[in-house]
Design an enzyme around this catalytic site. Structure first.
Site, PDB file in Angstrom:
ATOM      1  N   HIS A 171      -9.687  -8.150 -11.350  1.00 58.28           N
ATOM      2  CA  HIS A 171     -10.433  -8.027 -12.594  1.00 58.28           C
ATOM      3  C   HIS A 171     -10.883  -9.413 -13.059  1.00 58.28           C
ATOM      4  O   HIS A 171     -10.342 -10.436 -12.629  1.00 58.28           O
ATOM      5  CB  HIS A 171      -9.572  -7.347 -13.655  1.00 58.28           C
ATOM      6  CG  HIS A 171      -9.370  -5.882 -13.391  1.00 58.28           C
ATOM      7  ND1 HIS A 171      -8.638  -5.069 -14.216  1.00 58.28           N
ATOM      8  CD2 HIS A 171      -9.824  -5.091 -12.381  1.00 58.28           C
ATOM      9  CE1 HIS A 171      -8.649  -3.829 -13.734  1.00 58.28           C
ATOM     10  NE2 HIS A 171      -9.344  -3.824 -12.612  1.00 58.28           N
ATOM     11  N   GLU A 175     -10.457 -11.052 -15.775  1.00 53.64           N
ATOM     12  CA  GLU A 175      -9.421 -11.879 -16.400  1.00 53.64           C
ATOM     13  C   GLU A 175      -8.572 -12.574 -15.325  1.00 53.64           C
ATOM     14  O   GLU A 175      -8.245 -13.759 -15.436  1.00 53.64           O
ATOM     15  CB  GLU A 175      -8.491 -11.019 -17.274  1.00 53.64           C
ATOM     16  CG  GLU A 175      -9.189 -10.277 -18.410  1.00 53.64           C
ATOM     17  CD  GLU A 175      -9.620  -8.871 -18.014  1.00 53.64           C
ATOM     18  OE1 GLU A 175     -10.124  -8.697 -16.891  1.00 53.64           O
ATOM     19  OE2 GLU A 175      -9.454  -7.949 -18.831  1.00 53.64           O
ATOM     20  N   CYS A 183      -7.477  -4.182 -19.474  1.00 52.28           N
ATOM     21  CA  CYS A 183      -6.794  -2.945 -19.102  1.00 52.28           C
ATOM     22  C   CYS A 183      -5.311  -3.052 -19.419  1.00 52.28           C
ATOM     23  O   CYS A 183      -4.713  -4.115 -19.341  1.00 52.28           O
ATOM     24  CB  CYS A 183      -7.031  -2.629 -17.627  1.00 52.28           C
ATOM     25  SG  CYS A 183      -6.363  -3.840 -16.492  1.00 52.28           S
ATOM     26  N   CYS A 188      -3.971  -6.179 -16.927  1.00 55.47           N
ATOM     27  CA  CYS A 188      -4.363  -7.522 -17.330  1.00 55.47           C
ATOM     28  C   CYS A 188      -3.661  -7.939 -18.613  1.00 55.47           C
ATOM     29  O   CYS A 188      -3.468  -9.134 -18.856  1.00 55.47           O
ATOM     30  CB  CYS A 188      -5.873  -7.598 -17.517  1.00 55.47           C
ATOM     31  SG  CYS A 188      -6.757  -7.555 -15.952  1.00 55.47           S
ATOM     32  N   ALA A 192     -44.743   4.341 -12.220  1.00 55.03           N
ATOM     33  CA  ALA A 192     -45.851   3.389 -12.323  1.00 55.03           C
ATOM     34  C   ALA A 192     -47.119   4.191 -12.505  1.00 55.03           C
ATOM     35  O   ALA A 192     -47.406   5.099 -11.718  1.00 55.03           O
ATOM     36  CB  ALA A 192     -45.934   2.541 -11.058  1.00 55.03           C
ATOM     37  N   SER A 221     -50.789   6.140  -3.559  1.00 57.21           N
ATOM     38  CA  SER A 221     -50.216   5.442  -4.721  1.00 57.21           C
ATOM     39  C   SER A 221     -49.888   3.978  -4.423  1.00 57.21           C
ATOM     40  O   SER A 221     -49.415   3.265  -5.301  1.00 57.21           O
ATOM     41  CB  SER A 221     -48.943   6.166  -5.177  1.00 57.21           C
ATOM     42  OG  SER A 221     -47.981   6.140  -4.145  1.00 57.21           O
ATOM     43  N   TRP A 242     -51.138   0.323  -3.808  1.00 57.32           N
ATOM     44  CA  TRP A 242     -50.134   0.054  -4.818  1.00 57.32           C
ATOM     45  C   TRP A 242     -50.763   0.109  -6.184  1.00 57.32           C
ATOM     46  O   TRP A 242     -51.819  -0.478  -6.364  1.00 57.32           O
ATOM     47  CB  TRP A 242     -49.471  -1.325  -4.609  1.00 57.32           C
ATOM     48  CG  TRP A 242     -48.798  -1.452  -3.300  1.00 57.32           C
ATOM     49  CD1 TRP A 242     -49.269  -2.124  -2.212  1.00 57.32           C
ATOM     50  CD2 TRP A 242     -47.548  -0.899  -2.921  1.00 57.32           C
ATOM     51  NE1 TRP A 242     -48.385  -2.033  -1.172  1.00 57.32           N
ATOM     52  CE2 TRP A 242     -47.316  -1.278  -1.586  1.00 57.32           C
ATOM     53  CE3 TRP A 242     -46.588  -0.115  -3.557  1.00 57.32           C
ATOM     54  CZ2 TRP A 242     -46.172  -0.899  -0.891  1.00 57.32           C
ATOM     55  CZ3 TRP A 242     -45.461   0.260  -2.868  1.00 57.32           C
ATOM     56  CH2 TRP A 242     -45.255  -0.137  -1.556  1.00 57.32           C
ATOM     57  N   THR A 300     -42.330  13.444  -2.472  1.00 54.99           N
ATOM     58  CA  THR A 300     -42.474  12.002  -2.254  1.00 54.99           C
ATOM     59  C   THR A 300     -42.162  11.630  -0.807  1.00 54.99           C
ATOM     60  O   THR A 300     -42.839  10.803  -0.205  1.00 54.99           O
ATOM     61  CB  THR A 300     -41.550  11.234  -3.228  1.00 54.99           C
ATOM     62  OG1 THR A 300     -42.002  11.500  -4.551  1.00 54.99           O
ATOM     63  CG2 THR A 300     -41.569   9.748  -2.978  1.00 54.99           C
ATOM     64  N   GLY A 353     -41.133  12.287  -6.932  1.00 51.59           N
ATOM     65  CA  GLY A 353     -42.460  12.262  -7.525  1.00 51.59           C
ATOM     66  C   GLY A 353     -42.515  13.006  -8.855  1.00 51.59           C
ATOM     67  O   GLY A 353     -41.516  13.152  -9.548  1.00 51.59           O
TER      68      GLY A 353
HETATM   69 ZN   LIG Z   1      -7.733  -5.543 -15.894  1.00 50.25          ZN
END
Ligand SMILES: [Zn+2]
Length: 369
Positions: free
Chosen positions: A52, A54, A77, A86, A156, A170, A172, A198, A300
């Site tokens: 982790h 820490e 935690c 921790c 897009a 499509s 670009w 797609t 799509g």
């Molecule tokens: Zn932890």
């Protein structure tokens, strides 16, 4: 709260960002240890199964921890997981103050770490840069509280609202800078999802492709009710390290024997149907069970329309390019029956706007009614 808390928490957030997209199904967490106004150690959670944040920071702190302040983006935690809690490490270290960005969103453990440290006599401050910390782990939070992946829709469109021409062309719409940003998005999610339309129209590979800095390929999910994905499609090929999941209603390979020849790494997920389509709610639950915490929906228009109407999208990224098809026969961003009045349109909140050259990106969270 001390005046520098925000400043040091910002550094902890910066640490956490280094792990974004690598820690699933764990959250991305950063930690900074500060003594007499100076950063003496920092660390971040690199990957699930690794220490982790820490622990990473304490490893570097040497004998400077006693009397110091620990800044950590997420509540430490307090439970035995793959590693000891921790909170025990923090107690032993001798730090006197712990500043936390956000509480653990897991309803089973939330508040436990902070309460424990407070009970043991440490000063604990929570909620510093909380919004930023929550946003950083929005996918993890959704996953841990609902069991479902956080679903991002990316689209897009041209200025007149089309995602492709009438011939399904499509590439670009957006410029290279926008497309690079999409690769970064792909690099941060556990999976990309696309409809069979797609796959048949574009045959995308859907890998992260980050140039020299090798990206982690996301799992590719194809929603393919009637199993029409060709065996030679790029999503079926395994130059990628990531698996492909074909979500379909077609069971086994009984009706078409060639399905038994799918390349290794392609998994078939048989889903129940709702009407003549796959039950997308069931699919989201199932993908959550498979520890997929985040999904990028890349199209799509059929699957996007279905997911919007089922209220399954958590976040939108819509690129608008300064191009006009100038016809009425293109492919829309979302297909299917929309609402009759603007009152029933889907609004976005907490929107942000970015520019990539001449392209504009609008990002926001849906306000479902
Ligand atoms: Zn932890």
């Amino acid at each position: 709260m001390e005046k520098n808390d925000t400043h040091f928490m910002k550094l902890a957030v910066k640490e956490a960002r280094k792990g974004l997209g690598r820690t699933s199904p764990n959250p991305a967490v950063g930690a900074v240890i500060v003594k007499e106004g100076r950063v003496v150690a920092s660390g971040f959670h690199k990957q699930a199964g690794m220490p982790h944040a820490e622990v990473e920071a304490f490893r570097k702190v040497g004998n400077r921890a006693p009397g110091a302040t620990l800044y950590v983006t997420l509540e430490p935690c307090n439970h035995h997981g793959k590693t000891p809690p921790c909170t025990e490490l923090i107690l032993k270290s001798g730090v006197k103050r712990v500043v936390v960005g956000m509480r653990d969103p897991n309803p089973l453990v939330t508040g436990g770490g902070c309460d424990y440290l407070e009970k043991k006599g440490l000063e604990v401050v929570t909620g510093i840069l909380e919004d930023e910390c929550i946003r950083l782990n929005e996918a993890f939070t959704k996953f841990i509280t609902t069991g479902r992946p956080f679903v991002i829709a990316k689209s897009a469109i041209t200025l007149d609202g089309w995602t492709a021409t009438s011939a399904h062309h499509s590439q670009w719409i957006t410029n290279e800078k926008s497309r690079h940003f999409v690769h970064r998005l792909r690099d941060r999610v556990d999976a990309v999802l696309m409809g069979i339309g797609t796959v048949l129209a574009d045959d995308p590979a859907m890998t992260a492709r980050l140039g020299a800095k090798k990206g982690k390929d996301p799992t590719r999910i194809v929603v393919d009710t009637n199993f029409r994905t060709p065996a030679g499609a790029k999503v079926m090929k395994h130059d990628s390290t990531a698996p492909t999941i074909i979500a379909t209603s077609v069971e086994g390979n009984r009706s078409r024997p060639d399905r038994g020849k799918h390349p290794k790494g392609v998994e078939t997920l048989v889903c129940p149907k709702q009407g003549d389509k796959l039950d997308l709610n069931w699919l989201m639950d199932k993908l959550g069970e498979m520890s997929i915490t985040s999904i990028l929906v890349e199209g799509g228009s059929m699957i996007l329309g279905a997911m919007i109407r089922a209220q399954l999208i958590d976040k939108f990224y819509v690129f608008i390019a300064p191009k006009i098809l100038g016809g009425g026969d293109g492919i829309p961003m979302a297909a299917g029956a929309g609402p009759k009045t603007m009152d029933d349109s889907l609004g976005l909140k907490d929107t942000s706007v970015r520019r990539f050259g001449d392209d504009v990106l609008i990002c926001g969270y849906p306000k479902y009614q």
